[in-house]
Design a protein around this motif. Structure first.
Motif, PDB file in Angstrom:
ATOM      1  N   GLU A  33       0.748  -1.127  -0.061  1.00 20.88           N
ATOM      2  CA  GLU A  33       0.098  -0.022  -0.264  1.00 20.88           C
ATOM      3  C   GLU A  33       0.875   1.254   0.063  1.00 20.88           C
ATOM      4  OE1 GLU A  33      -3.290   2.099   2.882  1.00 20.88           O
ATOM      5  OE2 GLU A  33      -3.079   0.215   2.831  1.00 20.88           O
ATOM      6  N   VAL A  34       2.020   1.090   0.581  1.00 18.57           N
ATOM      7  CA  VAL A  34       2.945   2.445   0.791  1.00 18.57           C
ATOM      8  C   VAL A  34       3.384   2.410  -0.292  1.00 18.57           C
ATOM      9  CG1 VAL A  34       4.937   3.127   1.692  1.00 18.57           C
ATOM     10  CG2 VAL A  34       3.229   2.375   3.344  1.00 18.57           C
ATOM     11  N   LEU A  35       4.052   1.480  -1.446  1.00 18.26           N
ATOM     12  CA  LEU A  35       4.690   1.571  -2.565  1.00 18.26           C
ATOM     13  C   LEU A  35       3.596   1.894  -3.490  1.00 18.26           C
ATOM     14  CD1 LEU A  35       7.056   1.401  -3.777  1.00 18.26           C
ATOM     15  CD2 LEU A  35       6.620  -1.241  -4.226  1.00 18.26           C
ATOM     16  N   SER A  36       2.333   1.535  -3.613  1.00 21.09           N
ATOM     17  CA  SER A  36       1.322   1.937  -4.521  1.00 21.09           C
ATOM     18  C   SER A  36       0.968   3.433  -4.158  1.00 21.09           C
ATOM     19  CB  SER A  36       0.325   1.038  -4.197  1.00 21.09           C
ATOM     20  OG  SER A  36       0.112   0.196  -4.620  1.00 21.09           O
ATOM     21  N   ARG A  37       0.903   3.637  -2.916  1.00 15.13           N
ATOM     22  CA  ARG A  37       0.656   5.885  -2.881  1.00 15.13           C
ATOM     23  C   ARG A  37       1.585   5.931  -3.110  1.00 15.13           C
ATOM     24  NH1 ARG A  37      -3.200   6.731   0.913  1.00 15.13           N
ATOM     25  NH2 ARG A  37      -1.997   9.058   1.459  1.00 15.13           N
ATOM     26  N   LEU A  38       3.203   6.066  -3.301  1.00 11.26           N
ATOM     27  CA  LEU A  38       4.457   6.769  -3.982  1.00 11.26           C
ATOM     28  C   LEU A  38       3.912   7.005  -4.988  1.00 11.26           C
ATOM     29  CD1 LEU A  38       6.641   7.820  -2.789  1.00 11.26           C
ATOM     30  CD2 LEU A  38       8.040   5.351  -2.926  1.00 11.26           C
ATOM     31  N   VAL A  39       3.838   5.867  -5.465  1.00  3.54           N
ATOM     32  CA  VAL A  39       3.871   5.753  -7.020  1.00  3.54           C
ATOM     33  C   VAL A  39       2.865   6.825  -7.515  1.00  3.54           C
ATOM     34  CG1 VAL A  39       2.948   5.195  -8.960  1.00  3.54           C
ATOM     35  CG2 VAL A  39       4.669   3.200  -7.910  1.00  3.54           C
ATOM     36  N   PHE A  40       1.201   6.436  -7.032  1.00  9.75           N
ATOM     37  CA  PHE A  40       0.740   7.704  -7.173  1.00  9.75           C
ATOM     38  C   PHE A  40       0.805   9.618  -6.993  1.00  9.75           C
ATOM     39  CE2 PHE A  40      -3.741   9.529  -6.091  1.00  9.75           C
ATOM     40  CZ  PHE A  40      -4.560   9.404  -7.135  1.00  9.75           C
ATOM     41  N   PHE A  41       0.829   9.178  -5.775  1.00 13.60           N
ATOM     42  CA  PHE A  41       1.244  10.739  -5.218  1.00 13.60           C
ATOM     43  C   PHE A  41       2.318  11.262  -5.629  1.00 13.60           C
ATOM     44  CE2 PHE A  41      -1.790   8.955  -2.136  1.00 13.60           C
ATOM     45  CZ  PHE A  41      -2.915  10.130  -2.546  1.00 13.60           C
ATOM     46  N   VAL A  42       3.077  10.403  -6.157  1.00 15.32           N
ATOM     47  CA  VAL A  42       5.341  11.157  -6.281  1.00 15.32           C
ATOM     48  C   VAL A  42       4.968  11.077  -7.541  1.00 15.32           C
ATOM     49  CG1 VAL A  42       7.317  11.311  -5.203  1.00 15.32           C
ATOM     50  CG2 VAL A  42       5.751  10.860  -3.892  1.00 15.32           C
ATOM     51  N   CYS A  43       5.590   9.946  -7.525  1.00 15.47           N
ATOM     52  CA  CYS A  43       6.382   9.341  -8.608  1.00 15.47           C
ATOM     53  C   CYS A  43       6.065   9.409 -10.369  1.00 15.47           C
ATOM     54  CB  CYS A  43       7.152   7.879  -8.747  1.00 15.47           C
ATOM     55  SG  CYS A  43       8.003   7.494  -7.343  1.00 15.47           S
ATOM     56  N   THR A  44       4.712   9.117 -10.144  1.00 14.22           N
ATOM     57  CA  THR A  44       3.834   9.952 -11.667  1.00 14.22           C
ATOM     58  C   THR A  44       3.616  11.483 -11.814  1.00 14.22           C
ATOM     59  OG1 THR A  44       2.958   7.268 -11.142  1.00 14.22           O
ATOM     60  CG2 THR A  44       1.816   8.764 -12.475  1.00 14.22           C
ATOM     61  N   PRO A  45       3.068  11.391 -11.407  1.00 14.90           N
ATOM     62  CA  PRO A  45       3.131  13.240 -11.067  1.00 14.90           C
ATOM     63  C   PRO A  45       4.570  14.066 -11.888  1.00 14.90           C
ATOM     64  CG  PRO A  45       2.190  12.486  -8.886  1.00 14.90           C
ATOM     65  CD  PRO A  45       2.419  11.534  -9.825  1.00 14.90           C
ATOM     66  N   ALA A  46       5.508  13.293 -10.682  1.00 16.02           N
ATOM     67  CA  ALA A  46       7.162  13.709 -11.169  1.00 16.02           C
ATOM     68  C   ALA A  46       7.522  12.989 -12.783  1.00 16.02           C
ATOM     69  CB  ALA A  46       7.930  12.996 -10.429  1.00 16.02           C
ATOM     70  N   LEU A  47       7.000  11.859 -13.424  1.00 15.46           N
ATOM     71  CA  LEU A  47       7.096  11.190 -14.541  1.00 15.46           C
ATOM     72  C   LEU A  47       6.141  11.967 -15.632  1.00 15.46           C
ATOM     73  CD1 LEU A  47       8.193   9.451 -17.284  1.00 15.46           C
ATOM     74  CD2 LEU A  47       5.961   8.113 -15.957  1.00 15.46           C
TER      75      LEU A  47
END
Length: 310
Positions: A33-47
């Motif tokens: 869940e933490v990793l999914s939230r990291l991807v959703f809130f941080v990594c994908t917007p940065a990409l």
């Protein structure tokens, strides 16, 4: 054909690492869940921000945008109608299922195949931007209103305000705004965006692999089999066929360009759908199982397409 095999090998290795992480508990009880939230809130917007800043936006205004985007919306709408009227599913599960049936894995599999099989990465860019800037916001607004049960208020106001609180859409809007004004941020700003964005794809794949730990895919009584079967058939058969019809007779495309359009449509369900499902805690099994089954099914499907059209 080696490009197809290479692209799938990358995915299976990353998912396999995620499975190992899940089985060993290396990231703790809530690692997925933490990793999914990291991807959703941080990594994908940065990409999104980095990709839009460094990409010529003119590439999105092509027949690929209309063909890929139109077919995705059509297939998603078809799933929505069947799931609502025939299967009588609740709206959040229907939205996740619609995404599962039409949201293409355009990054972690699409880009390798575009490069190694189609010999042109530009084929995937219009679809990627359409999914992130148009398709995802439409689905996420609906999930915000239904899964999070944000009732009341002014519907028109909510339709404007809710998307602006979503990090995926914010990243897309920021990237487009910077690209339109023609400003290139300094390297000290671009490099962190690039580093975070590069973590989006592997993060989503690892989260997908971790979600498979201790579960049986397509298990009776736990997995929504009819929903998964519907999404899989629409994704792997109906969508490529629809794209072929639209591209061939609607736009008069043929040869390599027609082949590229159909291959893109035959890509499996993106792991991003599972990230969204995890974020809203609805349809997680549906998203997970459909992504896995379509990934496996896409191997022979793309090979058949290559044999018929390449």
């Amino acid at each position: 054909m080696s490009g197809v095999i290479s692209g799938f090998t990358v995915i299976f290795i990353m998912v396999g690492v995620g499975v190992v992480l899940g089985r060993t508990g290396a990231l703790g009880d809530h690692g997925h869940e933490v990793l999914s939230r990291l991807v959703f809130f941080v990594c994908t917007p940065a990409l999104l921000i980095y990709s839009l800043i460094t990409t010529d936006l003119s590439v999105i205004f092509s027949s690929t945008l209309v063909i890929a985007g139109g077919s995705a919306l059509a297939v998603g709408a078809l799933y929505f109608l069947i799931a609502k009227l025939v299967l009588h599913r609740e709206t959040p599960e229907v939205v996740i299922g619609a995404l599962s049936s039409s949201y293409v894995n355009s990054v972690n599999l699409g880009l390798p195949i575009a490069i190694f099989v189609l010999d042109d990465a530009s084929f995937i860019a219009p679809l990627l931007l359409f999914q992130i800037l148009i398709y995802s916001p439409l689905a996420l607004v609906t999930l915000d209103k239904t899964a999070l049960q944000r009732g009341g208020g002014n519907p028109l106001r909510d339709a404007v305000i809710l998307p602006l609180t979503n990090p995926i859409l914010i990243g897309g809007l920021v990237g487009i705004a910077i690209s339109v004004i023609g400003w290139m941020p300094p390297q000290a700003v671009l490099e962190p965006l690039k580093m975070l964005g590069n973590a989006s794809v592997p993060g989503a794949l690892l989260a997908f692999g971790m979600s498979l730990t201790g579960v049986a895919v397509f298990k009776k009584g736990q997995s929504p089999r009819r929903d998964i079967a519907l999404a899989t058939v629409l994704k792997m058969i109906v969508m490529p066929a629809l794209v072929y019809v639209i591209a061939r007779w609607g736009f008069g495309e043929e040869g390599h360009k027609l082949f590229a359009q159909v291959v893109i449509a035959a890509l499996p369900t993106a792991q991003n759908v599972l990230v969204y499902a995890t974020r809203y805690r609805r349809g997680q099994v549906l998203a997970r199982d459909t992504a896995l089954i379509t990934t496996l099914a896409s191997i022979p499907v793309i090979m058949i397409i290559a044999w018929l059209l390449a």
